[in-house]
Design an enzyme around this catalytic site. Structure first.
Site, PDB file in Angstrom:
ATOM      1  N   GLU A  65       0.847  -1.228  -0.069  1.00  0.00           N
ATOM      2  CA  GLU A  65       0.084  -0.018   0.041  1.00  0.00           C
ATOM      3  C   GLU A  65       1.019   1.219   0.063  1.00  0.00           C
ATOM      4  O   GLU A  65       2.178   1.026   0.139  1.00  0.00           O
ATOM      5  CB  GLU A  65      -0.860   0.039   1.233  1.00  0.00           C
ATOM      6  N   GLY A  85       4.701  -0.577   2.280  1.00  0.00           N
ATOM      7  CA  GLY A  85       5.513  -1.099   1.381  1.00  0.00           C
ATOM      8  C   GLY A  85       6.520  -2.028   1.843  1.00  0.00           C
ATOM      9  O   GLY A  85       6.085  -3.298   1.801  1.00  0.00           O
ATOM     10  N   ARG A 141      32.363  -3.650 -33.855  1.00  0.00           N
ATOM     11  CA  ARG A 141      32.710  -2.204 -33.835  1.00  0.00           C
ATOM     12  C   ARG A 141      34.316  -2.205 -33.862  1.00  0.00           C
ATOM     13  O   ARG A 141      34.995  -2.911 -33.207  1.00  0.00           O
ATOM     14  CB  ARG A 141      32.172  -1.584 -32.480  1.00  0.00           C
ATOM     15  N   GLN A 186      27.714   1.245 -21.719  1.00  0.00           N
ATOM     16  CA  GLN A 186      28.934   1.659 -21.615  1.00  0.00           C
ATOM     17  C   GLN A 186      29.750   1.162 -22.969  1.00  0.00           C
ATOM     18  O   GLN A 186      30.508   1.876 -23.645  1.00  0.00           O
ATOM     19  CB  GLN A 186      30.244   1.474 -20.424  1.00  0.00           C
ATOM     20  N   GLY A 188      28.140   5.766 -27.190  1.00  0.00           N
ATOM     21  CA  GLY A 188      27.150   6.831 -27.528  1.00  0.00           C
ATOM     22  C   GLY A 188      26.063   5.927 -28.017  1.00  0.00           C
ATOM     23  O   GLY A 188      24.894   6.479 -27.883  1.00  0.00           O
ATOM     24  N   GLU A 206       9.266  -6.743  -4.923  1.00  0.00           N
ATOM     25  CA  GLU A 206       9.151  -7.969  -4.193  1.00  0.00           C
ATOM     26  C   GLU A 206      10.121  -8.044  -2.946  1.00  0.00           C
ATOM     27  O   GLU A 206      11.077  -9.111  -2.577  1.00  0.00           O
ATOM     28  CB  GLU A 206       9.350  -9.574  -4.963  1.00  0.00           C
TER      29      GLU A 206
END
Length: 393
Positions: free
Chosen positions: A133, A137, A275, A344, A348, A371
């Site tokens: 609630e 919590g 890359r 990372q 970009g 949970e």
């Protein structure tokens, strides 16, 4: 040294691995293609739901006597892990179904099990769990939702917060105070509430950082009349049932975290091998290799913790509380680190929505919170250590 069959306990069986392959096929073909759109539009992953129901992966934990497939706890964890690898929002379909229905499996009457587990197993509904609630919590015993006896019925008033798949599910396990003057923690009972019950309504969808395809809403109860035979277990047993449930289901969050982390690592591995910078693949730089090694090492440790905890769940071991808390806590922390490192590694590009790792990083965060926050998990572990003087039996 001769081989001991006991060593087989530390790895999934061949059946588990066949299951993994089957779930991965469904996830890659039917779920992954929709993951980005589900996240972008914050829409329920209906394609994933349909695919999971068609393959009996939507609620594999339901026992066979209720038309379920009766998957063991390790198998159920593998299902969630493999779906989460493709789409965290979609993995909350089997995960939330297990959370919502485990109280019935543990404590409900046979009639209640037949009435609600059977349609869940058949895929005609999902099942949600309503414990937290606004002001209750981590401190669940502070809940204010009340159920007052009215003849053979109970009348429910109050609200619940942060409810997964709210509005989609037809059935809800709801915890409410039934004895306001009773001892704190022993004055709460559990009920099944149906979406069609008069006076039961939903708040707006929460606008969230991640898992956007799984609707999270408040529940409101305004004089909702619940037949007495919809109580799960005995009056006053609600919190005990709720905490027993979490011992079994927080492992599912650990599995979800492992899946999210695996998806991020898989994508990052593919990217760094393609890359090129400074005339060679960035995968050939030792700094990158060390990052990848650490990501894979911690991920494998988390996976093994989840499987060990799942095996303990299946056996109902006495030290389950420690292991389920440890698996959830460690795996979710790992998922946060691995997904952040994946972003990372993409540089970009990792910061853009053109690639899935930023979504995975956002999705991973919730596994450290729901949970039971990871701070609460450490309390659970410490209590068992101080009570038993050891972490395992």
């Amino acid at each position: 040294m001769s081989h001991s069959p006991d060593f087989d306990l530390f790895r999934p069986t061949d059946d588990h691995e066949e299951l993994r392959a089957a779930v991965r096929l469904v996830a890659e073909n039917k779920i992954a293609p929709h993951a980005a759109e589900v996240d972008r539009t914050a829409s329920f992953p209906q394609e994933a739901y349909d695919a999971l129901v068609a393959s009996d992966f939507h609620a594999p934990h339901v026992p066979e006597e209720y038309d379920g497939v009766g998957a063991d706890a390790v198998a159920s964890a593998i299902v969630v892990e493999e779906v989460a690898r493709a789409c965290a929002s979609s993995s909350l379909i089997p995960a939330a179904n297990k959370l919502g229905s485990t109280p019935l499996i543990l404590s409900a009457s046979e009639d209640l099990k037949q009435r609600y587990l059977t349609p869940l197993a058949r895929g005609t509904t999902t099942f949600s769990y309503a414990l937290s609630e606004r002001e209750a919590g981590s401190d669940t015993a502070a809940m204010r939702t009340r159920a007052v006896a009215a003849g053979d019925d109970w009348v429910l008033n109050g609200q619940k917060s942060w409810i997964t798949n709210a509005g989609v599910s037809e059935y809800y396990t709801v915890l409410a105070v039934t004895d306001p003057d009773g001892r704190r923690g022993a004055n709460v009972s559990a009920f099944v509430v149906e979406k069609s019950d008069q006076g039961f309504t939903f708040g707006d969808k929460e606008k969230k950082l991640g898992i956007k395809g799984s609707p999270t809403r408040e529940l409101f109860f305004d004089d909702v009349r619940i037949p007495g035979d919809r109580m799960i277990g005995e009056p006053g047993d609600g919190l005990k049932i709720a905490l027993r449930t979490l011992d079994h289901t927080r492992i599912t969050v650990g599995a979800q975290a492992v899946g999210i982390a695996q998806g991020a690592l898989d994508f990052a591995l593919g990217y760094v091998k393609e890359r090129r910078q400074f005339g060679k693949r960035i995968a050939d730089f030792q700094g990158i290799q060390f990052m990848l090694a650490d990501m894979a090492m911690t991920l494998e440790a988390a996976r093994q913790m989840v499987y060990v905890a799942a095996a303990k769940s299946e056996r109902h071991d006495a030290d389950l509380s420690f292991f389920s808390a440890a698996a959830k806590c460690y795996a979710s922390d790992v998922a946060m680190r691995v997904t952040t490192d994946a972003v990372q590694l993409l540089g970009g590009y990792g910061f853009t929505e053109d690639f899935p790792v930023e979504r995975m990083m956002r999705d991973a965060k919730i596994t450290q919170i729901y949970e039971g926050t990871n701070q609460v998990q450490r309390i659970v572990m410490a209590r068992q250590l101080l009570a038993d003087g050891r972490s395992h039996g």
